[in-house]
Write an enzyme that holds these catalytic residues in place. Structure first.
Site, PDB file in Angstrom:
ATOM      1  N   TYR A  33       0.835  -1.210   0.000  1.00  0.00           N
ATOM      2  CA  TYR A  33       0.000   0.000   0.000  1.00  0.00           C
ATOM      3  C   TYR A  33       0.868   1.257   0.000  1.00  0.00           C
ATOM      4  O   TYR A  33       0.704   2.132  -0.861  1.00  0.00           O
ATOM      5  CB  TYR A  33      -0.912  -0.015   1.221  1.00  0.00           C
ATOM      6  CG  TYR A  33      -1.896   1.122   1.277  1.00  0.00           C
ATOM      7  CD1 TYR A  33      -2.957   1.188   0.381  1.00  0.00           C
ATOM      8  CD2 TYR A  33      -1.780   2.125   2.235  1.00  0.00           C
ATOM      9  CE1 TYR A  33      -3.877   2.223   0.427  1.00  0.00           C
ATOM     10  CE2 TYR A  33      -2.706   3.164   2.304  1.00  0.00           C
ATOM     11  CZ  TYR A  33      -3.742   3.217   1.392  1.00  0.00           C
ATOM     12  OH  TYR A  33      -4.643   4.253   1.447  1.00  0.00           O
ATOM     13  N   ASP A  34       1.817   1.330   0.939  1.00  0.00           N
ATOM     14  CA  ASP A  34       2.661   2.521   1.054  1.00  0.00           C
ATOM     15  C   ASP A  34       3.410   2.802  -0.245  1.00  0.00           C
ATOM     16  O   ASP A  34       3.366   3.911  -0.794  1.00  0.00           O
ATOM     17  CB  ASP A  34       3.689   2.349   2.173  1.00  0.00           C
ATOM     18  CG  ASP A  34       3.072   2.057   3.524  1.00  0.00           C
ATOM     19  OD1 ASP A  34       1.830   2.019   3.613  1.00  0.00           O
ATOM     20  OD2 ASP A  34       3.823   1.860   4.492  1.00  0.00           O
ATOM     21  N   ARG A  77     -10.010  -0.620  11.148  1.00  0.00           N
ATOM     22  CA  ARG A  77      -9.451   0.679  11.535  1.00  0.00           C
ATOM     23  C   ARG A  77      -9.826   0.980  12.976  1.00  0.00           C
ATOM     24  O   ARG A  77     -10.819   0.500  13.498  1.00  0.00           O
ATOM     25  CB  ARG A  77      -9.966   1.776  10.605  1.00  0.00           C
ATOM     26  CG  ARG A  77      -9.683   1.508   9.141  1.00  0.00           C
ATOM     27  CD  ARG A  77     -10.032   2.708   8.308  1.00  0.00           C
ATOM     28  NE  ARG A  77     -10.321   2.316   6.945  1.00  0.00           N
ATOM     29  CZ  ARG A  77     -10.223   3.141   5.899  1.00  0.00           C
ATOM     30  NH1 ARG A  77      -9.836   4.385   6.083  1.00  0.00           N
ATOM     31  NH2 ARG A  77     -10.530   2.717   4.695  1.00  0.00           N
ATOM     32  N   VAL A  78      -9.025   1.816  13.593  1.00  0.00           N
ATOM     33  CA  VAL A  78      -9.172   1.972  15.033  1.00  0.00           C
ATOM     34  C   VAL A  78     -10.520   2.578  15.411  1.00  0.00           C
ATOM     35  O   VAL A  78     -11.139   2.159  16.400  1.00  0.00           O
ATOM     36  CB  VAL A  78      -7.992   2.779  15.619  1.00  0.00           C
ATOM     37  CG1 VAL A  78      -7.963   4.203  15.109  1.00  0.00           C
ATOM     38  CG2 VAL A  78      -8.027   2.751  17.140  1.00  0.00           C
ATOM     39  N   TYR A 130      -3.687  -2.016  20.689  1.00  0.00           N
ATOM     40  CA  TYR A 130      -2.452  -2.594  20.167  1.00  0.00           C
ATOM     41  C   TYR A 130      -1.274  -1.792  20.701  1.00  0.00           C
ATOM     42  O   TYR A 130      -1.256  -0.569  20.637  1.00  0.00           O
ATOM     43  CB  TYR A 130      -2.471  -2.604  18.645  1.00  0.00           C
ATOM     44  CG  TYR A 130      -3.537  -3.537  18.119  1.00  0.00           C
ATOM     45  CD1 TYR A 130      -3.254  -4.870  17.866  1.00  0.00           C
ATOM     46  CD2 TYR A 130      -4.837  -3.083  17.927  1.00  0.00           C
ATOM     47  CE1 TYR A 130      -4.245  -5.737  17.414  1.00  0.00           C
ATOM     48  CE2 TYR A 130      -5.830  -3.938  17.472  1.00  0.00           C
ATOM     49  CZ  TYR A 130      -5.525  -5.272  17.221  1.00  0.00           C
ATOM     50  OH  TYR A 130      -6.513  -6.127  16.786  1.00  0.00           O
ATOM     51  N   ASP A 148       0.815  -0.138  23.700  1.00  0.00           N
ATOM     52  CA  ASP A 148       0.346   0.461  24.954  1.00  0.00           C
ATOM     53  C   ASP A 148      -0.676   1.568  24.721  1.00  0.00           C
ATOM     54  O   ASP A 148      -1.112   2.226  25.670  1.00  0.00           O
ATOM     55  CB  ASP A 148       1.534   0.981  25.768  1.00  0.00           C
ATOM     56  CG  ASP A 148       2.306   2.086  25.054  1.00  0.00           C
ATOM     57  OD1 ASP A 148       1.883   2.514  23.956  1.00  0.00           O
ATOM     58  OD2 ASP A 148       3.349   2.514  25.595  1.00  0.00           O
ATOM     59  N   GLY A 149      -1.068   1.778  23.450  1.00  0.00           N
ATOM     60  CA  GLY A 149      -2.078   2.791  23.139  1.00  0.00           C
ATOM     61  C   GLY A 149      -1.553   4.209  23.124  1.00  0.00           C
ATOM     62  O   GLY A 149      -2.333   5.155  22.999  1.00  0.00           O
ATOM     63  N   GLN A 179       0.460   5.386  20.814  1.00  0.00           N
ATOM     64  CA  GLN A 179       0.637   5.866  19.442  1.00  0.00           C
ATOM     65  C   GLN A 179      -0.462   6.873  19.123  1.00  0.00           C
ATOM     66  O   GLN A 179      -1.583   6.744  19.600  1.00  0.00           O
ATOM     67  CB  GLN A 179       0.657   4.706  18.436  1.00  0.00           C
ATOM     68  CG  GLN A 179      -0.623   3.904  18.334  1.00  0.00           C
ATOM     69  CD  GLN A 179      -0.673   2.739  19.310  1.00  0.00           C
ATOM     70  OE1 GLN A 179      -0.160   2.814  20.410  1.00  0.00           O
ATOM     71  NE2 GLN A 179      -1.323   1.644  18.890  1.00  0.00           N
ATOM     72  N   ARG A 181      -2.823   9.450  16.509  1.00  0.00           N
ATOM     73  CA  ARG A 181      -3.452   9.634  15.213  1.00  0.00           C
ATOM     74  C   ARG A 181      -4.181  10.977  15.236  1.00  0.00           C
ATOM     75  O   ARG A 181      -4.445  11.542  16.304  1.00  0.00           O
ATOM     76  CB  ARG A 181      -4.451   8.510  14.902  1.00  0.00           C
ATOM     77  CG  ARG A 181      -3.829   7.122  14.794  1.00  0.00           C
ATOM     78  CD  ARG A 181      -2.938   6.982  13.589  1.00  0.00           C
ATOM     79  NE  ARG A 181      -2.426   5.627  13.430  1.00  0.00           N
ATOM     80  CZ  ARG A 181      -1.243   5.218  13.917  1.00  0.00           C
ATOM     81  NH1 ARG A 181      -0.491   6.044  14.612  1.00  0.00           N
ATOM     82  NH2 ARG A 181      -0.840   3.977  13.703  1.00  0.00           N
TER      83      ARG A 181
END
Length: 346
Positions: A159-160, A200-201, A218, A220-221, A223, A225
């Protein structure tokens, strides 16, 4: 006027590849509201016919089930298009990693096929690229001139790197005067018509909360967005599609409000009143640690800024999923035992 002196036509007849998808279907709605005739091309691999069900009686919308990796049928391209939007590609990790070869070819062959149609008709083509071209960024927030930190061999590369190659094709066509292109780099987007099982989250957390299933975190949370409501995103896409100035290069569209995954979960828990427990899973490979768009270019170029608050957007999205659950409780909301670690990435 655009970079080669031509004046872009108004939205008259628009081809939307991937128009049965989450973002694509909202764009189709807006184009029809603006008076355009819209031809939707979608293979329904990840797009959903139900996203366009409310338009079946609209004579200005034509749906063609077709895969853009194949050349478009001549009968479809016989009548000219004023604009083409390439929104065709699975965008969630479980979906695009399910068939990585097709994902890469959708981005490369699909974009080439659509660029050739744009060249044939003198149409402007807008490519929906992605914040994934920045990879797991070492520069924060991400500006359009940042070249990214992408793993070209990892599980997300189909994808990237596919999107990076699609951008290359688009700008080469533009530089050679073969097509007039615009490229938007889309950051995390959410709202009604998301597939509840896309991994998706936002959809994961809301659907798990509504179903009183364990909410999956996923890592420790921590991250981060930045979540943009779909109506705001479509506003930006239409502004860029209509932009007649010199070639601006890629343009970030996203909401610069940055929050952690744990912050998002707290908001959803408060909104739904769920008693769902939290369960943790390992962080997927190459999952970006931080993601936040720099949108100064969109602000100065397009006068665009997100208008829908996160609270408003989450409320609307939760109402949508709650209705989906009432109407089709068996369609499979994502539970903690149904998703792999790939599901965390968006």
């Amino acid at each position: 006027m655009n970079s080669d002196g031509r004046t872009a036509a108004p939205f008259t007849r628009v081809l939307v590849a991937g128009g049965a998808g989450f973002i694509g279907s909202h764009l189709v709605d807006r184009l029809l509201a603006l008076g355009a005739d819209v031809v939707v091309v979608d293979n329904l691999q990840t797009g959903r016919a139900r996203n366009l069900a409310h338009l079946t009686a609209n004579r200005r919308m034509t749906f063609v089930e077709h895969d853009v990796t194949w050349e478009l049928p001549k009968k479809l391209t016989a009548k000219p298009f004023s604009h083409i939007v390439n929104a065709a590609c699975a965008a969630s990790p479980p979906a695009y990693q399910a068939d990585p070869e097709h994902t890469m070819l959708t981005n490369v062959l699909g974009t080439r096929n659509l660029l050739r149609v744009a060249e044939q008709h003198g149409a402007r083509l807008l490519l929906t690229s992605t914040s994934e071209v920045y990879g797991d960024p070492e520069v924060h927030p991400q500006r359009e001139d940042y070249r990214g930190w992408v793993s070209c061999t990892g599980p997300r590369a189909c994808y990237d790197e596919g999107k990076r190659a699609a951008e290359t094709l688009a700008f080469d066509f533009d530089r050679l005067g073969r097509a007039d292109v615009r490229v938007v780099r889309i950051f995390n987007t959410y709202g009604p018509r998301m597939d509840p099982d896309d991994g998706r989250v936002v959809s994961n957390v809301i659907c798990q909360a509504l179903s009183n299933e364990p909410i999956t975190v996923y890592g420790d949370g921590s991250q981060t967005r930045s979540f943009c409501y779909v109506d705001d995103l479509v506003d930006g896409i239409l502004k860029l599609l209509a932009y007649d100035g010199p070639q601006p290069g890629p343009v970030n569209l996203g909401n610069p409000l940055e929050l952690t995954v744990c912050d998002l979960i707290e908001r959803v828990v408060a909104l739904t009143g769920t008693a769902s427990p939290i369960v943790t899973r390992p962080l997927p490979q190459d999952d970006p640690r931080r993601r936040r768009p720099d949108i100064e270019l969109a602000r100065s170029l397009l006068g665009w800024d997100p208008q829908v608050s996160l609270q408003q957007g989450l409320e609307a999205t939760t109402r949508y999923f709650a209705q989906e659950l009432r109407e089709a409780p068996a369609f499979g909301f994502p539970g903690s035992d149904k998703q792999t670690a790939l599901a965390a990435a968006e």
